[in-house]
Design an enzyme around this catalytic site. Structure first.
Site, PDB file in Angstrom:
ATOM      1  N   CYS A  18       0.759  -1.202  -0.120  1.00 42.19           N
ATOM      2  CA  CYS A  18       0.120   0.034   0.038  1.00 42.19           C
ATOM      3  C   CYS A  18       0.766   1.051  -0.007  1.00 42.19           C
ATOM      4  CB  CYS A  18      -0.918  -0.114   1.295  1.00 42.19           C
ATOM      5  SG  CYS A  18      -2.016  -1.428   1.445  1.00 42.19           S
ATOM      6  N   GLY A  45      -0.031   0.318  -4.966  1.00 40.25           N
ATOM      7  CA  GLY A  45      -1.691  -0.515  -4.761  1.00 40.25           C
ATOM      8  C   GLY A  45      -2.356  -0.011  -5.604  1.00 40.25           C
ATOM      9  N   ASN A 120       0.181   1.549   5.973  1.00 40.55           N
ATOM     10  CA  ASN A 120       0.861   0.672   4.953  1.00 40.55           C
ATOM     11  C   ASN A 120       1.279  -0.490   5.854  1.00 40.55           C
ATOM     12  OD1 ASN A 120       4.051   1.075   3.120  1.00 40.55           O
ATOM     13  ND2 ASN A 120       2.391  -0.791   3.021  1.00 40.55           N
ATOM     14  N   GLY A 121       1.132  -1.818   5.461  1.00 39.62           N
ATOM     15  CA  GLY A 121       1.830  -2.739   6.336  1.00 39.62           C
ATOM     16  C   GLY A 121       0.903  -3.778   6.827  1.00 39.62           C
ATOM     17  N   CYS A 258      12.361  -3.400   5.344  1.00 40.96           N
ATOM     18  CA  CYS A 258      12.074  -4.119   4.408  1.00 40.96           C
ATOM     19  C   CYS A 258      13.069  -3.888   3.249  1.00 40.96           C
ATOM     20  CB  CYS A 258      10.709  -4.062   3.911  1.00 40.96           C
ATOM     21  SG  CYS A 258      10.375  -5.319   2.553  1.00 40.96           S
ATOM     22  N   TYR A 264      12.384  -4.218  -5.334  1.00 38.23           N
ATOM     23  CA  TYR A 264      11.204  -4.225  -6.300  1.00 38.23           C
ATOM     24  C   TYR A 264       9.878  -3.313  -6.080  1.00 38.23           C
ATOM     25  CZ  TYR A 264       6.693  -6.114  -8.078  1.00 38.23           C
ATOM     26  OH  TYR A 264       5.583  -6.366  -8.606  1.00 38.23           O
ATOM     27  N   SER A 305      11.245  -3.208 -12.847  1.00 32.56           N
ATOM     28  CA  SER A 305      12.446  -3.140 -11.618  1.00 32.56           C
ATOM     29  C   SER A 305      13.664  -4.129 -12.164  1.00 32.56           C
ATOM     30  CB  SER A 305      11.759  -3.877 -10.542  1.00 32.56           C
ATOM     31  OG  SER A 305      11.415  -5.039 -10.959  1.00 32.56           O
ATOM     32  N   ASP A 367      15.829 -10.615 -13.530  1.00 29.53           N
ATOM     33  CA  ASP A 367      14.377 -10.155 -12.989  1.00 29.53           C
ATOM     34  C   ASP A 367      14.759 -10.058 -11.513  1.00 29.53           C
ATOM     35  OD1 ASP A 367      11.956  -9.880 -12.592  1.00 29.53           O
ATOM     36  OD2 ASP A 367      11.395 -11.820 -13.472  1.00 29.53           O
ATOM     37  N   ASP A 368      13.663  -9.130 -11.141  1.00 25.49           N
ATOM     38  CA  ASP A 368      13.836  -9.057  -9.526  1.00 25.49           C
ATOM     39  C   ASP A 368      13.695 -10.087  -8.508  1.00 25.49           C
ATOM     40  OD1 ASP A 368      10.842  -9.233  -8.842  1.00 25.49           O
ATOM     41  OD2 ASP A 368      10.907  -7.590 -10.387  1.00 25.49           O
ATOM     42  N   CYS A 404       6.172 -13.580   3.708  1.00 26.90           N
ATOM     43  CA  CYS A 404       5.973 -12.289   4.315  1.00 26.90           C
ATOM     44  C   CYS A 404       4.738 -12.131   5.162  1.00 26.90           C
ATOM     45  CB  CYS A 404       6.177 -11.112   3.390  1.00 26.90           C
ATOM     46  SG  CYS A 404       6.124  -9.508   3.973  1.00 26.90           S
ATOM     47  N   CYS A 456      14.982  -6.377   7.429  1.00 28.41           N
ATOM     48  CA  CYS A 456      13.941  -7.437   7.610  1.00 28.41           C
ATOM     49  C   CYS A 456      14.666  -8.374   6.270  1.00 28.41           C
ATOM     50  CB  CYS A 456      12.659  -7.123   7.455  1.00 28.41           C
ATOM     51  SG  CYS A 456      11.606  -8.709   7.233  1.00 28.41           S
ATOM     52  N   CYS A 459      12.001 -12.829   4.347  1.00 27.36           N
ATOM     53  CA  CYS A 459      11.321 -13.941   3.376  1.00 27.36           C
ATOM     54  C   CYS A 459      12.654 -14.825   2.645  1.00 27.36           C
ATOM     55  CB  CYS A 459      10.768 -13.167   2.038  1.00 27.36           C
ATOM     56  SG  CYS A 459      11.549 -11.549   1.710  1.00 27.36           S
TER      57      CYS A 459
HETATM   58  S1  SF4 Z   1       9.589 -10.658   5.046  1.00 21.82           S
HETATM   59 FE1  SF4 Z   1      10.652  -9.842   2.986  1.00 21.82          FE
HETATM   60  S2  SF4 Z   1       9.015  -8.594   1.653  1.00 21.82           S
HETATM   61 FE2  SF4 Z   1       8.253  -9.042   4.091  1.00 21.82          FE
HETATM   62  S3  SF4 Z   1       9.029  -7.125   5.089  1.00 21.82           S
HETATM   63 FE3  SF4 Z   1      10.596  -8.635   5.487  1.00 21.82          FE
HETATM   64  S4  SF4 Z   1      11.972  -8.446   3.840  1.00 21.82           S
HETATM   65 FE4  SF4 Z   1      10.155  -7.257   3.056  1.00 21.82          FE
END
Ligand code: SF4
Length: 493
Positions: A18, A45, A120-121, A258, A264, A305, A367-368, A404, A456, A459
């Protein structure tokens, strides 16, 4: 193994999350500025758009399903006079599919005063809070986590008689990722979770005309605001006629911005936590060329991207860069969904190769990310149909092996191809001549200029900065092999 992946519910690729925007500028057309800001953030979004405006007396919201330009025309903007505004573009990551009720901003009543919140989140602990608020008689119109946040702030503000206390209560209580903007009748608030997972920046309009907050700096640029700084993790910024104030409402925790924003989500012309997204993508390509070199004739990027990263790969490898794939920019998530027949055309709705450029050539395709793998498989097939002699896929994120829970729609592990196949299996299934992903160390090096001291990366690693509730983890964390082993065990038992 192809049947494993057909017809499953996860998105083909990482879906945007978002975007939020806010402005405090008495005497300006704040609704129109917010409309422009949201258009700059439209890539985050496309399901719904909304604007709430405070005029000193009350707050009015207008929102609907669709792109910003579908929701807001001249008449709609003219009906939103005020001095403060917040806006939101949504992709549904929590609360199900697109609906008017789930569109933001969400309104919450504090006695006879209204506030509007845009988020957003994704929040991970709203079930209990929602149940508690329902028990107290607080009405809800949607199933979204964002509405729980709005209603929690409203409820706590009623108890304490101070909006800042209501926001503090929400920040102490809610867990997960949030970058939020809130409009009261006369003030703009902006605040960010204690890990700073989702981005939020602050800008100043020229000549002291006011202040702007935005998910990305491209939202500041479009209204002529000068980037001032990012909102800090755990901070609340308040802007009103008395000026701008800042308060550390909750202590900052281990930084966990993130890292995928750089890969991306964010626009290449944005700067997040001091780092140019475009430059980060160029660096990813350069590093990937060192980590995974290949003999080839041309480098091309999957728009959008993948293109800066492809330029970086070409520079480092000495292989010529080319535009070999054209993107149709006007196919998106709008009201008008393609028919089933059109959907079978697959990615050709969005991407089309240039046979005159790629026929007979050995390609490195940048690719991303790869989520389910279906898009990559169709892409490789499309490039071979266009005459490519070889297709070597190079991906500027490490393997996505964990879902995620912080605002991106990646669902469960059993749907992530890299969690369920080896590299060789993926290469064979996708149909590429070779496949390689950037290392996590390489990705970190590419964003090394960033001021933010921690990311973070859950993923890629499964190391979640905010604990995932056990019930969700149980449902989401098993790979297909682990599910099958569990089912076999259950049959034997
Ligand atoms: S899990 Fe991956 S996509 Fe989600 S916030 Fe963490 S780094 Fe970003």
């Amino acid at each position: 193994m192809s049947d494993v992946w057909e017809g499953m519910g996860a998105p083909e690729c990482l879906e945007e999350e978002c975007g939020v925007f806010g402005v405090f500028a008495p005497g300006e057309d704040v609704a129109r500025m917010t409309c422009f800001g949201l258009q700059a953030l439209q890539h985050r979004g496309q399901e719904s758009a909304g604007i709430a405006v405070g005029d000193g007396e009350t707050v009015v919201v207008a929102k609907d399903l669709g792109l910003v330009t579908q929701v807001f025309d001249e008449a709609a903007l003219a009906a939103l006079p005020g001095e403060v505004a917040v806006g939101h573009v949504r992709y549904s990551t929590s609360g199900g599919s697109a609906s008017w009720e789930a569109a933001q901003p969400h309104i919450s009543a504090i006695d006879d005063v209204l506030i509007a919140l845009a988020h957003n989140g994704t929040l991970v602990n709203t079930n209990a809070i929602r149940a508690q608020l329902v028990g107290e008689g607080v009405p809800f119109r949607s199933a979204t986590d964002s509405e729980v946040a709005a209603k929690a702030i409203g409820y706590a503000t009623r108890q304490t008689h101070h909006l800042r206390e209501g926001i503090r209560y929400a920040m102490e209580t809610l867990e997960g990722a949030y970058a939020m903007v809130l409009a009261s009748p006369d003030s703009l608030y902006a605040f960010r979770d204690p890990h700073g997972i989702r981005p939020l920046c602050l800008g100043e309009l020229p000549d002291g005309r006011g202040w702007v907050v935005s998910s990305e700096t491209c939202g500041l640029d479009i209204v002529g605001a000068r980037y001032a700084r990012d909102v800090a993790p755990g901070e609340v910024v308040r802007i009103n006629a008395d000026g701008i104030t800042s308060e550390q409402a909750v202590p900052a925790r281990e930084p966990a911005a993130c890292i995928f924003e750089y890969v991306y989500f964010a626009r290449p012309d944005s700067i997040i936590d001091g780092q140019s997204v475009y430059q980060a993508r160029r660096s990813m390509g350069r590093i990937l060329a060192r980590e995974a070199p290949v003999e080839a004739d041309l480098v091309l990027g999957v728009p959008d991207s993948g293109v800066p990263a492809a330029l970086g790969y070409a520079t480092e490898s000495g292989i010529a860069f080319t535009d070999g794939i054209v993107k149709n920019r006007y196919v998106g998530r709008t009201f008008i969904q393609p028919t089933q027949e059109m959907r079978q055309l697959g990615i050709r709705l969005k991407l089309n190769p240039l046979p005159e450029v790629i026929a007979g050539r050995r390609l490195v395709v940048i690719d991303d990310s790869i989520v389910r793998g279906n898009t990559s498989r169709k892409l490789v097939s499309m490039l071979r149909d266009a005459g490519a002699a070889e297709v070597h896929l190079r991906i500027v994120s490490p393997e996505v092996t964990w879902p995620c829970f912080y605002g991106i729609d990646t669902d469960t592990r059993d749907q992530l191809i890299a969690a369920n196949m080896t590299l060789d299996e993926m290469n064979a299934w996708i149909g590429s001549d070779s496949l390689a992903f950037i290392s996590l160390e390489g990705l970190r090096e590419a964003v090394a200029d960033v001021r933010h001291p921690g990311f973070c990366e859950a993923c890629f690693t499964g190391d979640y900065p905010v604990a995932i509730p056990a019930a969700v983890a149980k449902r989401s964390f098993l790979t297909r092999r682990e599910q099958e082993a569990g089912a076999a065990e259950a049959r034997r038992g």
